[in-house]
Design an enzyme around this catalytic site. Structure first.
Site, PDB file in Angstrom:
ATOM      1  N   GLN A 104      13.893 -68.836 -28.744  1.00 25.08           N
ATOM      2  CA  GLN A 104      15.195 -69.021 -28.126  1.00 25.08           C
ATOM      3  C   GLN A 104      15.715 -70.431 -28.322  1.00 25.08           C
ATOM      4  O   GLN A 104      16.386 -70.987 -27.458  1.00 25.08           O
ATOM      5  CB  GLN A 104      15.139 -68.645 -26.639  1.00 25.08           C
ATOM      6  CG  GLN A 104      14.763 -67.184 -26.436  1.00 25.08           C
ATOM      7  CD  GLN A 104      15.236 -66.629 -25.117  1.00 25.08           C
ATOM      8  OE1 GLN A 104      16.301 -66.976 -24.611  1.00 25.08           O
ATOM      9  NE2 GLN A 104      14.450 -65.732 -24.543  1.00 25.08           N
ATOM     10  N   ASP A 172      12.211 -71.108 -23.028  1.00 22.62           N
ATOM     11  CA  ASP A 172      12.598 -69.709 -22.871  1.00 22.62           C
ATOM     12  C   ASP A 172      13.980 -69.664 -22.223  1.00 22.62           C
ATOM     13  O   ASP A 172      14.449 -70.674 -21.674  1.00 22.62           O
ATOM     14  CB  ASP A 172      11.565 -68.977 -22.006  1.00 22.62           C
ATOM     15  CG  ASP A 172      11.559 -67.473 -22.205  1.00 22.62           C
ATOM     16  OD1 ASP A 172      12.347 -66.978 -23.026  1.00 22.62           O
ATOM     17  OD2 ASP A 172      10.763 -66.780 -21.535  1.00 22.62           O
ATOM     18  N   HIS A 173      14.627 -68.512 -22.297  1.00 17.52           N
ATOM     19  CA  HIS A 173      15.920 -68.281 -21.636  1.00 17.52           C
ATOM     20  C   HIS A 173      16.897 -69.414 -21.942  1.00 17.52           C
ATOM     21  O   HIS A 173      17.314 -70.175 -21.070  1.00 17.52           O
ATOM     22  CB  HIS A 173      15.743 -68.151 -20.126  1.00 17.52           C
ATOM     23  CG  HIS A 173      14.903 -66.987 -19.729  1.00 17.52           C
ATOM     24  ND1 HIS A 173      14.602 -66.707 -18.418  1.00 17.52           N
ATOM     25  CD2 HIS A 173      14.262 -66.030 -20.460  1.00 17.52           C
ATOM     26  CE1 HIS A 173      13.830 -65.623 -18.372  1.00 17.52           C
ATOM     27  NE2 HIS A 173      13.622 -65.197 -19.605  1.00 17.52           N
ATOM     28  N   ASP A 192      18.052 -70.332 -17.664  1.00 21.62           N
ATOM     29  CA  ASP A 192      17.261 -70.997 -16.620  1.00 21.62           C
ATOM     30  C   ASP A 192      15.918 -71.506 -17.125  1.00 21.62           C
ATOM     31  O   ASP A 192      15.039 -71.855 -16.332  1.00 21.62           O
ATOM     32  CB  ASP A 192      17.056 -70.047 -15.426  1.00 21.62           C
ATOM     33  CG  ASP A 192      16.088 -68.894 -15.731  1.00 21.62           C
ATOM     34  OD1 ASP A 192      15.697 -68.732 -16.905  1.00 21.62           O
ATOM     35  OD2 ASP A 192      15.719 -68.160 -14.797  1.00 21.62           O
ATOM     36  N   ARG A 257      20.616 -66.167 -15.031  1.00 21.00           N
ATOM     37  CA  ARG A 257      19.247 -66.157 -15.556  1.00 21.00           C
ATOM     38  C   ARG A 257      19.221 -66.486 -17.045  1.00 21.00           C
ATOM     39  O   ARG A 257      18.671 -67.512 -17.450  1.00 21.00           O
ATOM     40  CB  ARG A 257      18.570 -64.804 -15.309  1.00 21.00           C
ATOM     41  CG  ARG A 257      17.093 -64.773 -15.696  1.00 21.00           C
ATOM     42  CD  ARG A 257      16.433 -63.470 -15.235  1.00 21.00           C
ATOM     43  NE  ARG A 257      14.999 -63.481 -15.517  1.00 21.00           N
ATOM     44  CZ  ARG A 257      14.438 -62.923 -16.595  1.00 21.00           C
ATOM     45  NH1 ARG A 257      15.208 -62.319 -17.511  1.00 21.00           N
ATOM     46  NH2 ARG A 257      13.137 -62.961 -16.766  1.00 21.00           N
ATOM     47  N   GLY A 275      18.227 -59.474 -17.008  1.00 19.19           N
ATOM     48  CA  GLY A 275      17.479 -59.410 -15.771  1.00 19.19           C
ATOM     49  C   GLY A 275      16.002 -59.649 -16.031  1.00 19.19           C
ATOM     50  O   GLY A 275      15.577 -59.830 -17.177  1.00 19.19           O
ATOM     51  N   GLU A 281      22.810 -57.601 -16.302  1.00 20.28           N
ATOM     52  CA  GLU A 281      24.110 -57.616 -15.635  1.00 20.28           C
ATOM     53  C   GLU A 281      25.267 -57.749 -16.611  1.00 20.28           C
ATOM     54  O   GLU A 281      25.162 -58.404 -17.647  1.00 20.28           O
ATOM     55  CB  GLU A 281      24.183 -58.792 -14.645  1.00 20.28           C
ATOM     56  CG  GLU A 281      23.189 -58.728 -13.514  1.00 20.28           C
ATOM     57  CD  GLU A 281      23.258 -59.936 -12.596  1.00 20.28           C
ATOM     58  OE1 GLU A 281      22.488 -59.973 -11.619  1.00 20.28           O
ATOM     59  OE2 GLU A 281      24.092 -60.845 -12.857  1.00 20.28           O
ATOM     60  N   TYR A 291      26.147 -66.354  -8.920  1.00 19.88           N
ATOM     61  CA  TYR A 291      25.737 -65.015  -9.335  1.00 19.88           C
ATOM     62  C   TYR A 291      24.322 -64.658  -8.888  1.00 19.88           C
ATOM     63  O   TYR A 291      23.766 -63.661  -9.343  1.00 19.88           O
ATOM     64  CB  TYR A 291      25.968 -64.871 -10.849  1.00 19.88           C
ATOM     65  CG  TYR A 291      27.459 -64.822 -11.098  1.00 19.88           C
ATOM     66  CD1 TYR A 291      28.116 -63.622 -11.205  1.00 19.88           C
ATOM     67  CD2 TYR A 291      28.218 -65.985 -11.090  1.00 19.88           C
ATOM     68  CE1 TYR A 291      29.494 -63.559 -11.338  1.00 19.88           C
ATOM     69  CE2 TYR A 291      29.592 -65.948 -11.224  1.00 19.88           C
ATOM     70  CZ  TYR A 291      30.231 -64.731 -11.353  1.00 19.88           C
ATOM     71  OH  TYR A 291      31.596 -64.678 -11.453  1.00 19.88           O
ATOM     72  N   ALA A 297      18.819 -60.342  -7.774  1.00 18.60           N
ATOM     73  CA  ALA A 297      18.910 -59.755  -9.111  1.00 18.60           C
ATOM     74  C   ALA A 297      19.824 -58.541  -9.030  1.00 18.60           C
ATOM     75  O   ALA A 297      19.534 -57.584  -8.314  1.00 18.60           O
ATOM     76  CB  ALA A 297      17.529 -59.345  -9.624  1.00 18.60           C
ATOM     77  N   TYR A 299      22.641 -56.383  -7.621  1.00 18.37           N
ATOM     78  CA  TYR A 299      23.276 -56.298  -6.310  1.00 18.37           C
ATOM     79  C   TYR A 299      22.307 -56.775  -5.230  1.00 18.37           C
ATOM     80  O   TYR A 299      21.096 -56.761  -5.392  1.00 18.37           O
ATOM     81  CB  TYR A 299      23.699 -54.854  -6.021  1.00 18.37           C
ATOM     82  CG  TYR A 299      24.469 -54.211  -7.144  1.00 18.37           C
ATOM     83  CD1 TYR A 299      25.739 -54.665  -7.484  1.00 18.37           C
ATOM     84  CD2 TYR A 299      23.916 -53.162  -7.876  1.00 18.37           C
ATOM     85  CE1 TYR A 299      26.445 -54.086  -8.526  1.00 18.37           C
ATOM     86  CE2 TYR A 299      24.618 -52.575  -8.919  1.00 18.37           C
ATOM     87  CZ  TYR A 299      25.882 -53.040  -9.245  1.00 18.37           C
ATOM     88  OH  TYR A 299      26.571 -52.471 -10.284  1.00 18.37           O
ATOM     89  N   ASP A 301      20.664 -55.637  -2.792  1.00 17.31           N
ATOM     90  CA  ASP A 301      20.382 -54.298  -2.281  1.00 17.31           C
ATOM     91  C   ASP A 301      18.908 -54.032  -1.957  1.00 17.31           C
ATOM     92  O   ASP A 301      18.554 -52.910  -1.578  1.00 17.31           O
ATOM     93  CB  ASP A 301      20.854 -53.257  -3.293  1.00 17.31           C
ATOM     94  CG  ASP A 301      20.249 -53.471  -4.683  1.00 17.31           C
ATOM     95  OD1 ASP A 301      19.337 -54.320  -4.825  1.00 17.31           O
ATOM     96  OD2 ASP A 301      20.689 -52.777  -5.622  1.00 17.31           O
ATOM     97  N   GLU A 337      16.021 -59.767  -1.044  1.00 11.05           N
ATOM     98  CA  GLU A 337      17.402 -60.138  -1.352  1.00 11.05           C
ATOM     99  C   GLU A 337      18.264 -60.210  -0.096  1.00 11.05           C
ATOM    100  O   GLU A 337      19.124 -61.094   0.028  1.00 11.05           O
ATOM    101  CB  GLU A 337      17.996 -59.117  -2.340  1.00 11.05           C
ATOM    102  CG  GLU A 337      17.379 -59.181  -3.718  1.00 11.05           C
ATOM    103  CD  GLU A 337      17.876 -58.067  -4.621  1.00 11.05           C
ATOM    104  OE1 GLU A 337      18.259 -58.367  -5.770  1.00 11.05           O
ATOM    105  OE2 GLU A 337      17.883 -56.888  -4.187  1.00 11.05           O
TER     106      GLU A 337
END
Length: 485
Positions: A104, A172-173, A192, A257, A275, A281, A291, A297, A299, A301, A337
């Protein structure tokens, strides 16, 4: 070699089957299907061909005003122009300073000035790439944004000017997608660094952390992780950037992320983001929006995700622990969450995929598609496609099309407004990892660049993950032939 994509599996049947699976999960019956395995494609027909191959990690593809495909080669460290008719190519520039050793890093984002080749004196091309900022033997991996001037007679990029340097970049990322906005600003995504995950599991995640005024004054960009930046073309901070936590910086939004797709539809900025094990997302990015990552992660929920903060392990230090994404030890703090207080939280428009707690992640695998580049389709050439978001995926090996609502009542989604994008429909399934997509001006031809060998896995014809790619490091064309029946 050409072949015709003529899948005629009714999408309604697939939707009903998917609903039945989720309903059985909600009732306590374990889900037995990984949703990233695509079993139905859209009804339209396309003819495909390989335009070019043997590219060294193609990452970005953009249709240029000269009628060529402009491509960044992440590993090859060059910007290459490919003729979409015959696949011939011209190297516009090779950037020796690019530092590339990982999956990456390297030459990533590309943004063509909106007035390129319009005889306005702004024949500029912007690139984002990683470099070693340490003059000695130690590697200090950073990212910079550089501007080049295009010379059409020589067909090359020259006169490099660094406009923003010293941006943090991890192992990474990395994010790294860059686009011009209708406001004339550059937008750049930053990942991140893979913090709190895999090899970087003991590194604190800074996606929620914001710089102080003193840091901004000192050009200390160390907290530009898990952010989307908004940048003047000279690298400075726009005066109308959002003030977040009392400070104005390059940061436009935060709590991301690994955002690898950015695209504007009018003045609306859409973003795709990886994710962890679930909840890739699609977001509508609003100024100052949070976000949620890593506290939330997808919603908010409480479904199949709990934030485990490995770097805060106590009394056992993180370095003494073995990372396990599914079973963190008791010393690692965990937070649901619903327990997170996230100011300015903006939920996603769409997730790939939100699964119930009964979903067996270790057995069925991550419920993710690994989204990468996104583009907005604005043509009327294909019936019903106008104003759609096209999203490439690396693991599912398809392009998803999502219809956009043209004039939503609110430009910012809320927990009660999730209808800004339509249901995703899959196209162009092959045994490849799709990194980015470009659309020809006629609206009939689509060009997808694929990852090279060794960059990861994709879903094969059997539905299992495979590492052998069908067209590694290639440009593929998909040409529309007729509407579905």
């Amino acid at each position: 070699m050409r072949h015709r994509h003529t899948s005629r599996v009714w999408l309604l049947v697939a939707a009903l089957l998917g609903a039945a699976v989720l309903m059985s999960s909600a009732q306590g019956t374990p889900q037995v299907h990984n949703p990233r395995v695509v079993t139905a494609q859209g009804p339209e027909s396309f003819v495909s061909r390989v335009v070019a191959g043997n590219l060294a990690g193609p990452w970005e593809v953009t249709w240029g005003p000269d009628g060529f495909l402009w491509i960044t080669e992440r590993v090859g460290k060059r910007v290459t122009r490919v003729n979409p008719t015959d696949g011939s190519r011209t190297v516009a520039v090779t950037i020796d300073e690019v530092y590339q050793t990982l999956e990456q890093d390297g030459l990533l984002g590309l943004a063509l000035h909106p007035d390129l080749l319009k005889s306005k004196g702004t024949d500029y091309v912007y690139v984002a790439y990683t470099y070693d900022a340490d003059p000695g033997s130690r590697v200090d991996l950073r990212m910079k944004v550089r501007r080049y001037t295009y010379e059409p007679l020589m067909q090359r990029l020259s006169s490099p000017v660094d406009i923003l340097t010293g941006l943090p970049h991890g192992t990474d990322h990395g994010g790294g997608r860059m686009v011009f906005g209708p406001d004339g600003k550059l937008y750049l995504s930053r990942g991140d660094h893979g913090s709190n995950f895999l090899a970087n599991y003991c590194d604190p995640n800074h996606a929620q952390d914001l710089p102080t005024a003193a840091q901004v004054q000192a050009a200390d960009w160390s907290l530009y992780q898990g952010k989307i930046l908004r940048i003047n073309v000279d690298g400075s901070i726009p005066r109308d950037n959002p003030t977040i936590n009392g400070v104005r910086s390059h940061i436009y939004s935060y709590g991301h992320r690994n955002p690898q797709g950015l695209a504007f539809a009018g003045n609306r900025l859409f973003e795709s983001e990886h994710g962890e094990s679930i909840d890739d997302e699609v977001n509508l990015v609003s100024p100052g929006g949070n976000y949620g990552w890593p506290l939330i992660a997808g919603y908010q929920d409480d479904q199949s995700y709990v934030y485990a903060n490995w770097s805060a392990s106590s009394p056992q230090p993180c370095a003494s622990l073995k990372f396990d994404v599914f079973n963190p030890p008791p010393s690692v703090p965990r937070q649901r969450e619903s327990e997170a207080h996230v100011p300015n939280f903006v939920p996603p428009l769409k997730t790939f995929f939100t699964v119930p707690n009964s979903y067996d992640l270790p057995t069925l695998g991550n419920a993710t598609v690994a989204p990468a580049g996104v583009k907005v389709y604005t043509s009327s050439a294909i019936p019903g496609w106008r104003n759609s978001l096209l999203m490439t995926t690396m693991i599912s090996g398809v392009v998803f099309r999502m219809t956009l609502v043209e004039n939503p009542k609110s430009q910012v989604p809320s927990s009660k407004s999730q209808n800004l994008v339509g249901a995703p429909v899959a196209y162009f399934k092959t045994g490849n990892r799709y990194r980015d997509i470009a659309v020809a001006p006629d609206g009939l031809r689509f060009y997808v660049v694929t990852d090279s060998e060794g960059q990861g896995r994709t879903v094969g014809s059997s539905g299992a993950l495979v590492r052998d790619l069908v067209n590694p490091g290639a440009v593929l064309e998909f040409r529309y032939t007729r509407a579905g029946t």
